[in-house]
Design a protein around this motif. Structure first.
Motif, mmCIF file in Angstrom:
data_model
loop_
_atom_site.group_PDB
_atom_site.id
_atom_site.type_symbol
_atom_site.label_atom_id
_atom_site.label_comp_id
_atom_site.label_asym_id
_atom_site.label_seq_id
_atom_site.Cartn_x
_atom_site.Cartn_y
_atom_site.Cartn_z
ATOM 1 N N ALA A 262 0.867 -1.188 0.000
ATOM 2 C CA ALA A 262 0.000 0.000 0.000
ATOM 3 C C ALA A 262 0.897 1.230 0.000
ATOM 4 C CB ALA A 262 -0.876 -0.001 1.247
ATOM 5 N N ARG A 263 0.363 2.325 -0.546
ATOM 6 C CA ARG A 263 1.165 3.549 -0.511
ATOM 7 C C ARG A 263 1.198 4.086 0.926
ATOM 8 N NH1 ARG A 263 -0.269 4.984 -5.519
ATOM 9 N NH2 ARG A 263 -2.326 5.558 -4.769
ATOM 10 N N GLY A 264 0.025 4.312 1.483
ATOM 11 C CA GLY A 264 -0.051 4.890 2.828
ATOM 12 C C GLY A 264 -1.095 4.178 3.656
ATOM 13 N N ARG A 265 -1.243 4.633 4.885
ATOM 14 C CA ARG A 265 -2.172 4.033 5.839
ATOM 15 C C ARG A 265 -3.596 3.995 5.280
ATOM 16 N NH1 ARG A 265 -4.322 1.610 9.047
ATOM 17 N NH2 ARG A 265 -4.085 1.449 11.293
ATOM 18 N N ASP A 266 -3.969 5.065 4.541
ATOM 19 C CA ASP A 266 -5.325 5.150 3.989
ATOM 20 C C ASP A 266 -5.627 4.064 2.965
ATOM 21 O OD1 ASP A 266 -5.746 7.362 5.424
ATOM 22 O OD2 ASP A 266 -5.811 8.778 3.742
ATOM 23 N N ASP A 267 -4.560 3.498 2.372
ATOM 24 C CA ASP A 267 -4.779 2.493 1.324
ATOM 25 C C ASP A 267 -4.901 1.082 1.896
ATOM 26 O OD1 ASP A 267 -4.544 4.344 -0.857
ATOM 27 O OD2 ASP A 267 -2.416 4.465 -0.331
ATOM 28 N N LEU A 268 -4.704 0.971 3.197
ATOM 29 C CA LEU A 268 -4.795 -0.352 3.831
ATOM 30 C C LEU A 268 -6.250 -0.593 4.250
ATOM 31 C CD1 LEU A 268 -3.072 -2.722 4.820
ATOM 32 C CD2 LEU A 268 -2.812 -1.521 6.996
ATOM 33 N N PHE A 269 -6.777 -1.768 3.936
ATOM 34 C CA PHE A 269 -8.148 -2.063 4.368
ATOM 35 C C PHE A 269 -8.230 -3.541 4.741
ATOM 36 C CE2 PHE A 269 -9.768 -4.131 0.463
ATOM 37 C CZ PHE A 269 -8.728 -3.830 -0.395
ATOM 38 N N ASP A 270 -9.381 -3.929 5.265
ATOM 39 C CA ASP A 270 -9.597 -5.304 5.732
ATOM 40 C C ASP A 270 -8.655 -5.693 6.868
ATOM 41 O OD1 ASP A 270 -11.865 -6.324 4.674
ATOM 42 O OD2 ASP A 270 -10.938 -7.213 2.907
ATOM 43 N N GLU A 271 -8.222 -4.683 7.649
ATOM 44 C CA GLU A 271 -7.330 -5.009 8.771
ATOM 45 C C GLU A 271 -8.029 -5.888 9.799
ATOM 46 O OE1 GLU A 271 -4.644 -1.609 10.176
ATOM 47 O OE2 GLU A 271 -6.197 -0.691 8.933
ATOM 48 N N GLY A 272 -9.343 -5.673 9.967
ATOM 49 C CA GLY A 272 -10.101 -6.480 10.929
ATOM 50 C C GLY A 272 -10.083 -7.942 10.524
ATOM 51 N N THR A 291 4.835 1.990 0.700
ATOM 52 C CA THR A 291 5.779 2.594 -0.242
ATOM 53 C C THR A 291 5.813 4.121 -0.112
ATOM 54 O OG1 THR A 291 4.054 2.645 -1.926
ATOM 55 C CG2 THR A 291 5.504 0.722 -1.928
ATOM 56 N N GLY A 292 4.929 4.704 0.710
ATOM 57 C CA GLY A 292 4.892 6.167 0.851
ATOM 58 C C GLY A 292 5.865 6.649 1.919
ATOM 59 N N ASP A 293 5.721 7.942 2.301
ATOM 60 C CA ASP A 293 6.712 8.482 3.246
ATOM 61 C C ASP A 293 6.088 8.883 4.584
ATOM 62 O OD1 ASP A 293 5.269 10.564 2.378
ATOM 63 O OD2 ASP A 293 6.891 11.555 1.259
ATOM 64 N N GLU A 294 5.000 8.210 4.976
ATOM 65 C CA GLU A 294 4.422 8.486 6.300
ATOM 66 C C GLU A 294 5.399 8.052 7.392
ATOM 67 O OE1 GLU A 294 -0.340 7.841 6.236
ATOM 68 O OE2 GLU A 294 0.892 6.359 5.243
ATOM 69 N N PRO A 295 5.383 8.716 8.549
ATOM 70 C CA PRO A 295 6.289 8.286 9.620
ATOM 71 C C PRO A 295 5.905 6.893 10.130
ATOM 72 C CG PRO A 295 4.763 9.970 10.394
ATOM 73 C CD PRO A 295 4.564 9.868 8.919
ATOM 74 N N ASP A 296 6.892 6.168 10.638
ATOM 75 C CA ASP A 296 6.649 4.816 11.149
ATOM 76 C C ASP A 296 5.513 4.790 12.162
ATOM 77 O OD1 ASP A 296 8.602 3.843 9.572
ATOM 78 O OD2 ASP A 296 10.111 3.615 11.166
ATOM 79 N N SER A 297 5.406 5.898 12.946
ATOM 80 C CA SER A 297 4.398 5.927 14.010
ATOM 81 C C SER A 297 2.982 5.869 13.434
ATOM 82 C CB SER A 297 4.561 7.199 14.854
ATOM 83 O OG SER A 297 4.500 8.323 13.989
ATOM 84 N N ALA A 298 2.818 6.213 12.148
ATOM 85 C CA ALA A 298 1.477 6.193 11.544
ATOM 86 C C ALA A 298 1.116 4.804 11.025
ATOM 87 C CB ALA A 298 1.421 7.198 10.389
ATOM 88 N N LEU A 299 2.089 3.894 10.991
ATOM 89 C CA LEU A 299 1.855 2.588 10.356
ATOM 90 C C LEU A 299 1.630 1.501 11.411
ATOM 91 C CD1 LEU A 299 4.625 2.831 7.616
ATOM 92 C CD2 LEU A 299 2.234 3.572 7.495
ATOM 93 N N PRO A 300 0.896 0.449 11.030
ATOM 94 C CA PRO A 300 0.636 -0.625 12.001
ATOM 95 C C PRO A 300 1.932 -1.336 12.403
ATOM 96 C CG PRO A 300 -0.639 -0.927 9.963
ATOM 97 C CD PRO A 300 0.278 0.206 9.719
ATOM 98 N N ASP A 301 1.934 -1.892 13.624
ATOM 99 C CA ASP A 301 3.105 -2.655 14.080
ATOM 100 C C ASP A 301 3.370 -3.798 13.109
ATOM 101 O OD1 ASP A 301 3.223 -1.043 16.211
ATOM 102 O OD2 ASP A 301 2.239 -2.451 17.613
ATOM 103 N N GLY A 302 4.632 -4.074 12.920
ATOM 104 C CA GLY A 302 4.997 -5.223 12.084
ATOM 105 C C GLY A 302 4.995 -4.919 10.597
ATOM 106 N N SER A 303 4.730 -3.650 10.227
ATOM 107 C CA SER A 303 4.730 -3.313 8.792
ATOM 108 C C SER A 303 6.158 -3.242 8.285
ATOM 109 C CB SER A 303 4.121 -1.936 8.540
ATOM 110 O OG SER A 303 2.973 -1.754 9.258
#
Ligand SMILES: Cc1cc2nc3c(=O)[nH]c(=O)nc-3n(C[C@H](O)[C@H](O)[C@H](O)COP(=O)(O)OP(=O)(O)OC[C@H]3O[C@@H](n4cnc5c(N)ncnc54)[C@H](O)[C@@H]3O)c2cc1C
Ligand code: FES
Length: 373
Positions: A262-272, A291-303
């Protein structure tokens, strides 16, 4: 990318209005082909699996040698069927309509075992839900009014409404078959795309829509008991979800790893759903990579960070014992295929679904046509 096209029309030759026979060689089995039907359509109606990926003469997946008889090839891209291949007798079965009474094609005996459900032409469905899953992906939930569609997880449907300016396009089914027949599709918005635009902007909950299918051979191998690696980006997740859903439900034991780009957090779905599969099936692992440049803190653990071909060695350094399933844009699938081969994946256990665009083969500008051979 080559944009050349050729037509297969021989001067004065048109498909006859009588029924035709397609003979499979070397098995010698005969398949009836109705007037106007393509060889691929006839094979599928008879339950035979011929690989296909676009049904529009654009990908070359259905290339088959014609040993005897004449077909009208219709309009296809040179990159899908090169002039030299055409001279050797190869044709694209998705666009080939028999002209002679008998057409004999090369079709291996192993492949000639009936195994697919015959596709249905017009299946009336109601849109029971239409949900924006990401800024670019919309989930459509379709429920057939009549008999549920029978399909193999990984297959796709043709969906569209020509009267609304939306030509039928292939969309992969994103769920394993359910008793109520509900079908989930994930449709990415393509800039200026006619059918994806119609899904995103016009089609609403409660609308009726007619679909055709199922089609395609991106299906699980019931004989395989190897660990599985699934790679997807964007709506390429759809057939991977269906395959994973079906495999986990039927108690598939070897490890299954699903890596989603996914590019960013917004592009991730079906996490549940991923969290539930992880909790329920000890051997299921979900690895998102960004593949985007969001800070690590914005991304789920283990990404992970980076494109799948680059991060693959962190997920599985040796793929020689794996089966691999890859779905998404042709560029994504090709890059991932090269990467898994470099890590030792056996080519015969690499299964791919490329989302080839269909617009080009359907509306060829006259300047792109080359004379018939
Ligand atoms: C086997 C198969 C399964 C598929 N499954 C899915 C699925 O589950 N979900 C999904 O969203 N799509 C899927 N697709 C792609 C889908 O069939 C359409 O190609 C896509 O929705 C674009 O169609 P359209 O009518 O909106 O665009 P068109 O009107 O055909 O195209 C408009 C313009 O966009 C270009 N274009 C078309 N597609 C793309 C693209 N992907 N990226 C960039 N430019 C493009 C065209 O060349 C054209 O210039 C699948 C394709 C195949 C072959
Ligand atoms: S060229 Fe026939 S399925 Fe793509």
């Amino acid at each position: 990318m080559t944009t050349g096209m050729t037509t297969g029309m021989t001067t004065g030759m048109t498909a006859r209005s009588t029924a035709h026979t397609v003979r499979l060689s070397p098995s010698g089995k005969d398949v009836a082909c109705s007037p106007g039907d393509t060889v691929l359509g006839a094979l599928e109606r008879a339950g035979y699996a011929l690989p296909n990926n676009c049904r529009a003469g654009a990908c070359g997946e259905c290339k088959t040698k014609v040993l005897d008889g004449e077909v009208d090839q219709g309009m296809v891209l040179d990159m899908a069927l090169a002039p030299a291949e055409r001279e050797q007798g190869y044709r694209l079965m998705c666009m080939a309509k028999p002209v002679s009474e008998l057409v004999e094609i090369e079709f291996g005996t192993d492949d000639a075992r009936p195994k697919l459900f015959p596709p249905r032409d017009r299946v009336l469905c109601v849109v029971v839900d239409s949900i924006e899953r990401t800024p670019t992906i919309r989930e459509l939930r379709l429920r057939p009014v009549g008999e549920p569609l029978r399909y193999w997880p990984g297959q796709y449907l043709m969906v569209g409404d020509p009267s609304a300016g939306a030509p039928p396009r292939p969309y992969s089914i994103a769920n394993a078959p359910r008793p109520d027949g509900e079908i989930v599709l994930l449709v990415s918005r393509v800039p200026d795309g006619r059918t994806s635009g119609w899904v995103h902007e016009q089609l609403s909950t409660g609308d009726r829509v007619t679909v055709a299918g199922p089609y395609g051979t991106f299906i699980g191998d019931p004989g395989a008991d190897t660990p599985v690696l699934c790679l997807a980006a964007g709506s390429g997740l759809a057939p991977i979800l269906a395959l994973t859903d079906a495999a986990l439900r039927r108690g598939f034991r070897p490890p299954v790893t699903l890596c989603y780009s996914a590019r960013g957090r917004d592009d991730l779905f079906d996490e549940g759903l991923m969290a539930w599969w992880t909790a329920k099936h000890r051997r299921f692992r979900f690895v998102p990579t960004f593949t985007g440049d969001e800070p690590d803190s914005a991304l789920p653990d283990g990404s992970l960070r980076g494109r799948i071909p680059n991060v693959l060695p962190e997920i599985a350094a040796d793929l020689s014992g794996h089966s691999v399933y890859i779905a998404g844009s042709p560029e994504f699938v090709e890059a991932c295929t090269d990467a898994v081969i470099a890590l030792g994946a056996p080519p015969e256990r690499i299964h791919v679904e490329k989302y080839h665009p269909q617009a080009a083969a359907e509306t060829p500008p006259a300047t792109q046509l080359t004379p018939a051979l």
